[in-house]
Structure formats: structure tokens, C-alpha cells
Motif scaffolding. Sequence first.
Motif, PDB file in Angstrom:
ATOM      1  N   GLU A  59       6.278  25.203  -6.744  1.00 17.19           N
ATOM      2  CA  GLU A  59       5.536  26.477  -6.762  1.00 17.19           C
ATOM      3  C   GLU A  59       4.879  26.724  -5.398  1.00 17.19           C
ATOM      4  N   ASP A  60       5.064  27.915  -4.890  1.00 17.22           N
ATOM      5  CA  ASP A  60       4.559  28.241  -3.553  1.00 17.22           C
ATOM      6  C   ASP A  60       3.040  28.352  -3.571  1.00 17.22           C
ATOM      7  N   MET A  61       2.391  27.579  -2.749  1.00 22.50           N
ATOM      8  CA  MET A  61       0.924  27.603  -2.674  1.00 22.50           C
ATOM      9  C   MET A  61       0.467  27.966  -1.265  1.00 22.50           C
ATOM     10  N   SER A  62       1.362  28.568  -0.501  1.00 27.12           N
ATOM     11  CA  SER A  62       1.046  28.754   0.918  1.00 27.12           C
ATOM     12  C   SER A  62       0.394  30.101   1.222  1.00 27.12           C
ATOM     13  N   SER A  63       0.257  30.937   0.190  1.00 27.37           N
ATOM     14  CA  SER A  63      -0.167  32.302   0.500  1.00 27.37           C
ATOM     15  C   SER A  63      -1.686  32.479   0.584  1.00 27.37           C
TER      16      SER A  63
ATOM     17  N   ARG B 244       0.812  -1.211   0.000  1.00 32.21           N
ATOM     18  CA  ARG B 244       0.000   0.000   0.000  1.00 32.21           C
ATOM     19  C   ARG B 244       0.851   1.271   0.000  1.00 32.21           C
ATOM     20  N   ASP B 245       2.177   1.080   0.030  1.00 35.01           N
ATOM     21  CA  ASP B 245       3.052   2.256   0.062  1.00 35.01           C
ATOM     22  C   ASP B 245       3.241   2.831  -1.336  1.00 35.01           C
ATOM     23  N   LEU B 246       3.290   4.128  -1.402  1.00 36.31           N
ATOM     24  CA  LEU B 246       3.501   4.779  -2.699  1.00 36.31           C
ATOM     25  C   LEU B 246       4.990   4.903  -2.986  1.00 36.31           C
ATOM     26  N   HIS B 247       5.318   4.788  -4.256  1.00 31.77           N
ATOM     27  CA  HIS B 247       6.683   5.025  -4.738  1.00 31.77           C
ATOM     28  C   HIS B 247       6.925   6.543  -4.730  1.00 31.77           C
ATOM     29  N   PRO B 248       8.171   6.975  -4.540  1.00 31.91           N
ATOM     30  CA  PRO B 248       8.424   8.433  -4.547  1.00 31.91           C
ATOM     31  C   PRO B 248       7.898   9.142  -5.796  1.00 31.91           C
ATOM     32  N   ILE B 249       7.950   8.487  -6.951  1.00 34.01           N
ATOM     33  CA  ILE B 249       7.420   9.137  -8.165  1.00 34.01           C
ATOM     34  C   ILE B 249       5.905   9.314  -8.043  1.00 34.01           C
ATOM     35  N   GLN B 250       5.235   8.304  -7.541  1.00 35.44           N
ATOM     36  CA  GLN B 250       3.776   8.422  -7.373  1.00 35.44           C
ATOM     37  C   GLN B 250       3.448   9.552  -6.394  1.00 35.44           C
ATOM     38  N   LYS B 251       4.214   9.609  -5.319  1.00 37.67           N
ATOM     39  CA  LYS B 251       3.941  10.631  -4.309  1.00 37.67           C
ATOM     40  C   LYS B 251       4.197  12.031  -4.883  1.00 37.67           C
TER      41      LYS B 251
ATOM     42  N   ASP C 259       7.354  20.602 -11.529  1.00 39.02           N
ATOM     43  CA  ASP C 259       7.335  20.537 -10.059  1.00 39.02           C
ATOM     44  C   ASP C 259       7.606  19.115  -9.575  1.00 39.02           C
ATOM     45  N   VAL C 260       7.175  18.128 -10.363  1.00 37.49           N
ATOM     46  CA  VAL C 260       7.440  16.729  -9.984  1.00 37.49           C
ATOM     47  C   VAL C 260       8.940  16.525  -9.824  1.00 37.49           C
ATOM     48  N   LEU C 261       9.657  17.038 -10.803  1.00 35.55           N
ATOM     49  CA  LEU C 261      11.125  16.890 -10.773  1.00 35.55           C
ATOM     50  C   LEU C 261      11.702  17.579  -9.536  1.00 35.55           C
ATOM     51  N   LYS C 262      11.205  18.780  -9.268  1.00 31.92           N
ATOM     52  CA  LYS C 262      11.705  19.505  -8.089  1.00 31.92           C
ATOM     53  C   LYS C 262      11.388  18.731  -6.819  1.00 31.92           C
ATOM     54  N   MET C 263      10.195  18.212  -6.736  1.00 30.07           N
ATOM     55  CA  MET C 263       9.801  17.503  -5.516  1.00 30.07           C
ATOM     56  C   MET C 263      10.626  16.235  -5.331  1.00 30.07           C
ATOM     57  N   LEU C 264      10.947  15.578  -6.424  1.00 33.31           N
ATOM     58  CA  LEU C 264      11.784  14.377  -6.313  1.00 33.31           C
ATOM     59  C   LEU C 264      13.201  14.724  -5.874  1.00 33.31           C
ATOM     60  N   LYS C 265      13.593  15.952  -6.130  1.00 32.25           N
ATOM     61  CA  LYS C 265      14.934  16.384  -5.703  1.00 32.25           C
ATOM     62  C   LYS C 265      14.866  17.171  -4.386  1.00 32.25           C
TER      63      LYS C 265
END
Lengths: 278, 943
Positions: B155-159, B82-89, B144-150
Amino acid sequence: MAAEFFIPETLEEAVSIKEKTAKSFYLGGGTILNLWTKKSSKNLISLHKLPLKGINRSNGFIEIGSMTTMTEMTQDPILKDNIPLAELLKSCYEVSKNTRNMATAGGIFGSRYTRSDFLPLFLVMDCDVISYTSGGEKRESAESYLANPPSKTGLITRIAIREKNEPFFIKTDRFARSSNDLPVIKTAVSFIPKGNSMNDIKIACGGLYDKPVRLYELEELLEGRDYSDGSIPELIRNRFAEMAPGRSDIRGPEDFKKALASSMIEDIIAGSGKEQKA
Amino acid sequence: MKIKIKLNGKIRTFDEDPMTSLSEVLKKQRLLSIRTDCDGSGMCGACSVIINGVKKHSCMVRFGQICDGDEIFTAEGFAKGRDLHPIQKAFLDAGVVQCGHCTPGMMLAVKELLDNIENPTPEDMMDYLSANMCRCTGYKQYFDVLKMLKDQPAEDMSSFRKDLRIVGKRQIKVDGPKLVKAEPAYVGDMVTSDALVIKVKKSPHPHAFIKSIDTSEAEALEGVELVVTCKNGPSRPYNTAGQGFPEPSPYDFRLVDRTMRYMGDRVAIVAAVDAETAEKAIELIKVEYELLPAIFSPFDAKKPGAVLIQDRDISADPLPIGQDPKTNRAAHNHGGIGDVEKGLEEADIIVERDYGSSRVHCTPMETHRCFGYIENGRLVLRASTQVPWHLRRIISNILGIRENQIHIIKERVGGGYGAKQDLVMEDIVAWVTWHTGMPSYYEMTREEEFVNCRVRHNMFFRVRAGAKKDGTITALDIKEVSDTGPYGNHCLTVPMNACSKSLPLFKCPNMHYDVSTYYTNNIISGAYQGYGAPQGSYALQMAVAELAKKLGMDQLDLLRKNMVEKGYHLEILKSLGEGQEGIAQVISSCGLKECLDRGEELIGWNEPLISDSPYIKKGRGAAIIQQGSGLPGIDSANAELRMFGDGTFHILMGGTDLGTGLDTLAVKVSSEMLCTDFENFSILSADTDLTPFDVGAYASSGTYFSGMAVYRAAADMKEKVLQTAADLMGVSRDSVKMEYPGRVVSGDKSLTYAEIAAKTQCGNGIGQLISKGNFTTEEAPIPYGAHFAEVSVDTRSGEITVDKYYAIQECGTPINPELALGQVYGGVVKSIGHCIYEEMKFDKNGKCLNPNFADYKVPMIRDLPKNFKCELIEVDEHLGPYGGKSVSEISTNGAAACIGIAIYNAIGIWMQEWPFTPEYIYRALQDKTDKPHLYDFVTGMKS
């Protein structure tokens, strides 16, 4: 009768099957053949077990095995270091990654497709197609190979491209509607620069007619000219206007395609001057 | 051919015909990640697999090309347990899983990239994703996927809405894990092996009458269960549009008719034990046709004496919509405010010009498909639909059975964009299943999807716009003729929307519209994202830009002077209703100024344009846009919440999530309201047996209508929890408050939700806490935006490049900001495609010439403009749930106008027809005479 799928293990076996089996086709990477044989009953001779992969130097030529994929071409150090072949690599990168992973050097010629990303380029290189037939090995120029009907050509084993030891200019350009489209028009120009003049100029265009063609009359007009000559654009446009009508289809009318091809060739030649200086 | 291969790390033996495609072999093994969305043409990448480390289209590999010992990796190989792979996440975190149909192929592309390049650049990313088509996201967030994997910041979504805990924040979508794991989700995943296969015989003529039809040989063929033709099919007419009831569309469609009205119309339906038998039966049906004259232009259709395409009695039509079959008119409406002629008299400058658009296709990755079966004597349809309740209602009418005999289950939708707002083939599955009693399945091919589904209307406008010297617009007038094809689904509402989403952008006292829609023998028009607004917006914005040019004003100055703002009373909306009188609105929020300011800054509106070639001309253009948030006075939505025994909650929502994240929105709104974690909610939506009514996903209603129903249900639950807790604690209602995470406190007393659930659901409790929310309204927030483009045009060939594109979208509170932004990117990229190369082409007999992805091109990741950015701007909005309003649909409305205006500013020619293909621009450059009038709206001639 149901179509058959053959998996020969030798060249002789492949050629023998082809000669004995009506409506049979050699299957390389499958990006074109698998598409147009899907709904029809065609016998397929898959080449994947034949020793037709690899890139080697041989007698002043670089030989690319016909089952070498475009991805394998981009990864090969021989091609990477070779200036005339930089355009070949550029063309490889112009097709999508999956296609590049599947499409083969032999399939490029076997398809004879006018909207090929590669055939116009091969037409302006010193390029031979080496085939295997029941009569033995046959070597002919790319142009001669394309001029013959498929029934008269054998099993392509290698594409041989002459290495250049002198200054040599070669460039291609393409227009496609989107990035995963085959080109509507693909042009290629090569010449030997001597000073500012263009010598032994070769120009080819795909997409305009039923198959990719050399534009001999345009070559004649431009042979020996200075690439910075301001009259060249007009010469090219006028020559295109006089050419036989091309193909009009859903990708555009023939005069639009001529305008595309003409402007591409103008830009390649105009850009060649900057490149020589660089 | 028998071989052993290593499939996702495990040795498996396969014995298959070598001719079979690898995709078919893998699908037989129920590897659900293998999706053949392009008829096996290698154009979409959805069937990708990795063979010996190299990614390929499995549809283009024959099984015979696979060798003993080959290693094949599919997307099923990613997750362990049931664990997700880092790419899936990373895919889920980045928000690139929208409809999810392309996701498995996309994940394999990223795997191949990371397996080959240690530190990939964005250019590498584009290269490795170049074979994979995505219609929802516009590709931009894949970076962003690439950035998240690294572990780099995406992209900032916190505002957004810092005062809220979960609304406006990044959140893995609730259906995301099953989509990235390719678990059963779509209709095709649910089909049982005993289902009959349905195929349809199509008309080879654009207009013909069936003189005779002989199905005897087909019916005698072994394995054929049912053949339906005009002889044995139902005679009652209906409409295929899934829209408000009574429908503002005529009843002019039959399951199988005797008259064929377009090339591809239904001649016969065959249901058989397998596809091969069904196709053979189709060939055995003999038909004799009487050919009729065909009409392919609405201008020809309106000429006196033109052949009648729908010569029918209109008494069965639900509403009077100006239909007049005796003149081929499907619908007509006109109205406005003020006096346009007086406004034009007051004007110092007048622009009068025609504009036209051609047909484009929604092209959802998942083609239409439906699976029907009988359960407990009732008809069950598992469908990929945007409108489950309308589907039930229309099927009930066709079959002549009560609605309680029908159960519609909306599965995950692999892309809708309006295409799935109609019954396109669900009526066929329903009829076959009901009359055979057997399960049946119909999956449309890509070619059928192009030809037999619904396409964007081609529309023709004459716009008159007048302004005073100071730039005050005094009059706006739109005359519009639309082509509905042979049937009238959406024939009034889409063309009306072209006006109702364009005219109300301006504070003009004199506005008028006149809308007429005609039948033709072209393919069927229908709903597509924007729903007429892209066409209307293009025409009106182009005319206003020309006004600015004639006035010598900057385009943005003219827009700023005349555009609406918060509090403005939109009287024009009173006449722009949907088959009934509309409702005037006061603008509840409006971020047009902020959008224009930001876009102007990003594109460098006043900076000089520099070209390094005398042949390349550059220009910039802008457009302001709007959409709506559902249909006030027409739409309604419902939801329920139930507290479970451990204090968690279950949401039952009528709203239809078509990949856009509506289910996630419902959970976030409930989670925010009830002060407990996202994970404490489960949701079931869009099931006509199990969830309450909702009109469906169209008209940008999801966030506002379905979201508000959930908001009210959650508020009702909140009140119930508080009251119950107060009673249980023996304190007053006023003294209790809800606190995160999931408890009610009063002074030093507190109860967790689990404790409340245990006490209410035990034998002496008050029973399970169940809440309800209903939402209807007479006011709805309007989303606004501004788009900016910079283009280069090669004046020798017409070749056009979009160098820069900026889309600024205000959306109240973006509840799912990363998904909302992705949908804006997706809409913009689609609409850039519509502007430059997407166009359905037809021969003189109405036959579609490019019903496939090889010839109908859609944008891929390498087609993104070099400088491309979409931004969400938050504005204060009080009507929607936590300030939410619609955000996605609007994003297709700006490209045609801003690119068209940019082209004018580059080459000095007004682009009057859309798309602006290079060949069209080339022609325009050849023929420089200005022809403001392209169409003759009086006699029906095209000039």
C-alpha cells in the motif's frame, strides 16, 4: 492417583490398556480431548505411534486411517479426485489451519460432537466406521456407531466411504458466528438425481440436538420429488416446525437454529438444480 | 519421558512428564515466543510451533505426543544473530507488528505458508493465518507482508507530507526488532523464578455479605506466604480508574471487601510458592455468606426500594459527580445548549426512539499481569498498564506510603484498548509484595480477563431528534442510562463521552443530554476503545438516519446539510466536561466532507443493489464519527532529550506506548526536528523513576499530548544545539542553521553533532545538552471520519453478511501512516465483531456464560468483509505535532451505526439493540411491530 499417559505401539496393546484402565481415553490429534481433559485427571492413551495413517482404496470404498489428519486428507490425491469427497475436503478447509493440522478422522467420530463440521456429512454418505476391539475388527455404519455409547465402541482404525459410480449429489452448509467457530448449525444433503427427481435422499443436521441426526421424516417428504418444485421450501419449513424442540443455548434459541437449518437445506436443494444443469 | 528433539535446528534432550503440554515445556526453556493467551483452548494461535513442518497449537499437544527426533521450530529460530529474517523484516515493513503479542504465531503461519506454497494467493494467506488471532491490526496489512516478501509494491504511503523527511513516511517501529525476535519485552518475560504466585478466591454469589471467613487451614498449608481477606486487608476505599486527578469517579472499591457485589468479586487473595499450592489454599478457605438480593438492570436499580449496592458515605469521593448511593445512582449529569423543547416545536418531523447496547470485551491478547519486587527498600511494579503514574498514585493511597517509595515500569503492552487503563490486579501484587517483602506475580487467566477485568458499559438511550422539511435539524436530545456494574470506575466519564463524541457532530442550536449511571450486580464496566462514543454514536446516527427517511431525504444529504466544519464553534463542549466544566472549542480542522465524498464513491452509494435470491435483502448505511485528541484543560505530558557523546540522542518520554507506535512517533518527531536519522535516537518511556510525568495512554491523547511534549523538547534541543554551535563557532545565533544529516552550518563553517557533543561534554564545556518539553493546552484537534457498510440479510434466518465496508479517516498528518492505518483497520474489525457476534452472555444470577474464546467469538482473518478498505485522508491541522492528531480510537465508532442503518435499508426494521446477531434479526423479522420505546426511563421498567 496421578493420571497416566500411555504410548502403545500396537493395536492390541492399545485396546488392552483401555480395557484395564478406568477413566482412560484414546488421544488422537488432541484438539478436543486435550481441551476437556486439561483440568481433570484422565488417563490418556496416545495413538500417535500406531499404524493408523493413510488413505487407500479397498473393495469399492475409500478408507481413511483414523490418525490421518485433515491436512493430510486435503493433500491426498485419492480424495482430491473423488467427487463425493469434495464436500469432505470443503469441510476440512472450513476449520482453521492449526486445527486441520492436528484433528484426525478418528477423532471426528470419537468426539461425537453435535457441532461437528463432519458428522452430518458422514451421515449422508455411505460411510462405515471400522473399529478394533479385543474381540477383533468390527464394522458398522456411521449412524450405528454414533447411536452406541462410547463404552460400547472400540478403537477406530478406519473410516470407509463407498465410492460412487453413478451420478450423486452431496452438499453441506454451515452457519458459524465467526470463521474459527464450530458451526452453530451444519447441514448435509445427498441424493441420486434421476432427471429432476431426488432419489435416496439423505438429510442430516448437527447442532440442533445433542448429537448430529438424520432427518428421516423430512427425507420421506422429499423422496422422489423434483428439486425445482416450488413447494419444497414450505414443506421443509413446515416439517421443521413440527420437529421436537432442539437445543437452546448461548448460540441461539432452538427456533432460530431450526430457521437456520431449514433455510440451509432449502438453499442446498434449490442450488442442486443449478449444479445438475452445470 | 526423556527424548531428544531438534529445537530450532539444535539437538536438545528433554526429560518431562508426558502429560505436560508442549507449550509449558517450551516456556520452561524460556522460549518467550510461546504465549498461551486462551487458557490452552486452541483458539488464539499465539502458542503456535511448527512440528516436523506442520504448525500446531503447542497448548494442545502433550509432551508425550512428541517423538524422539522430532523437529520443532519456534519464532526464536528465525533470526540469526542480530540479523532479521525476511519474514520478520516484512512484518515490520508492513506495519503489522503493533502490540506484538500475536506476532510470533503469525510469523510461523507465514513460514508454513511459504514452505508449502511457492506462489501463495491472498486466499492461501487467509487460510494459513486462519488459526491466529490478532486484535490490533484488523489483519488487512498481512496481505502487504506477502507482497513485500515477493518484492511487490505494498500500500502506497508516500503521499503524506511530502515536505517532511520522515514524518508521514513508512518506518520500522523502534521497538519492532525486539518484538519480532521475541526478546524479553512483556511483564511475563521479566518474572524471576522465586516470585510468589498469586491466586484469588472468587465470590460464587452476585450479592452477598461475608458472615464469616476462616483461612486457618489455608495459612497453615506449607508454601503459603500470605492470605488477605476483608479481615486483614486495608479498609480505605479507592477507585480503580486510571484517569485525571482528582478523579471523576467515586471511591467505592476496596482491595478485599466484606460485601461481594458480583459473581467473581474478590473473597480472598493467596500468595504461595507455586500455583498448585495457591490453588489448594484457595480451596481450604471456608466462607459463610449471607445472600442479598441482586440487581442486574440499571432500570431495576433505580426503582424505589431496590436493594442498595453501594450503601456508603460519599464524603471521601474526590468530586461531586451526581452520585447518590441511596438510589443506586453512581453518577448523573445533564446540560446542553439552546432550548430543545422549542427546537422540537419548530420541527416538522420528529423522531423519538430507544436504543440499547450490551457488554463487549476488549480481549487484549496479553491478559493482565503484574510482577512486583522490592529493590532498595522501594516497591517496584513491572506492569502491563496504560497509566503508570495513575497506578503509582493509587497504589500509594492503598498502601499508605509515599509515591517516592514506588517505582512503576511499564513493559511492552500486549494490547490495551482501554482494558489496561484501570488497576485490575496491580493493587493485589503491590499489597502482597509490600507486605511479604518477596517478589510476587499475578497473571490472569483468560477467564479472569473476561470476568474480573473491565467491559464496555451497556447503555440505554432515548433520542429525540427534530428537523424542518428542508432538512435543518432543530433539536437533538439524548437521555441515557448506563450500567456501571458494582463499582463506579469511569461511571460518569464513559457515559458522558457517549454524548460529547456524538452531539458535537451537528450544527444544531438546541441540544440537551441527561446522563445517569447506576450500580448493578453485573460485572464491572470500564474503559474500552471509543470510551462510550460507539454507543452514543450508534444511537444518534440511527435517529438522524430515521429523520432522513421520514423527511424523504437521502441520508448523506441530511448529514452534509447539518454536519460541522472547520471554524465552527462547539459551545456544547462547555457543558460536556469530565467532572468539571468543559472547554468550548473552535474546530481547528475537519475532513468530514472529504470523508463522506470518498466513502460515497467507494461504496457506490447510488448504485442499484441486486440480490440473486428472493430471501436475501441488501442495504447500505453510513455514519459520520468523531473522537477527541486528549482532554484539554485536564491532561498534561512531559518529555526530555539528552545529547550523547557522539551526537546521538536519547528521548525520555512520559507517554505510554501500548503497541500503537507512540515511541516511534516520538523518535520521528525528534528526528524531523533535529535533522538527523531515526537511528540516532534511542527512547525510554513510561517509567515513573526515569521519565517525566504523563497522564498515560487514554482519551486518544498520545499523538497530541505526548507527541507535543516531545515536539517541544526536540524544539528546545534544536535551539540549544543552534545556540551552542553558534557560540562554539563564534558567530551570531541568527547566522546558523541546522542541516541534515546532523550538523549546524554558518557560511563555510560547520559543526557535526558529534563535534558539538564532544565540545560541550568535555572538561571545559558547558555540559551535556539536555532539553525539556511540557504540554498542556485548552484546545485540542478533533479527528473525524465516515464509515459505510453494505449488508445482506437472509430474511428466513436473520443471517447477516457485511459485504462491503469502507472507513475513511482524516487524521491531520498521519505521523506513522502504516501503523495508523493498521489501527483503523483493527478498530473497524473489532467493531464489526461487536455488531454481529461479540457479546458477553450471563445467566439469571449474573454468571458469565462465555468467558473464553470458544464461546466469545472475535473476528479472524477469514471474517474480513469481501470488499474492505480503510483510507487515511490528510487535512491541514496546526495544533498537533507536524499536524498530527489522534487516529486510532475513533475507528470503533462507526460500525454499529452504519451497519444498523444498512440493515434497516435492507429489511425495513430499525435495529434498536446492539449487537445485531442473526438471532436478534430473526426475532425482529418475526415480530414486525415497531416499538420505538423499549425502556421506561421514568419508572425504570424495561418494556
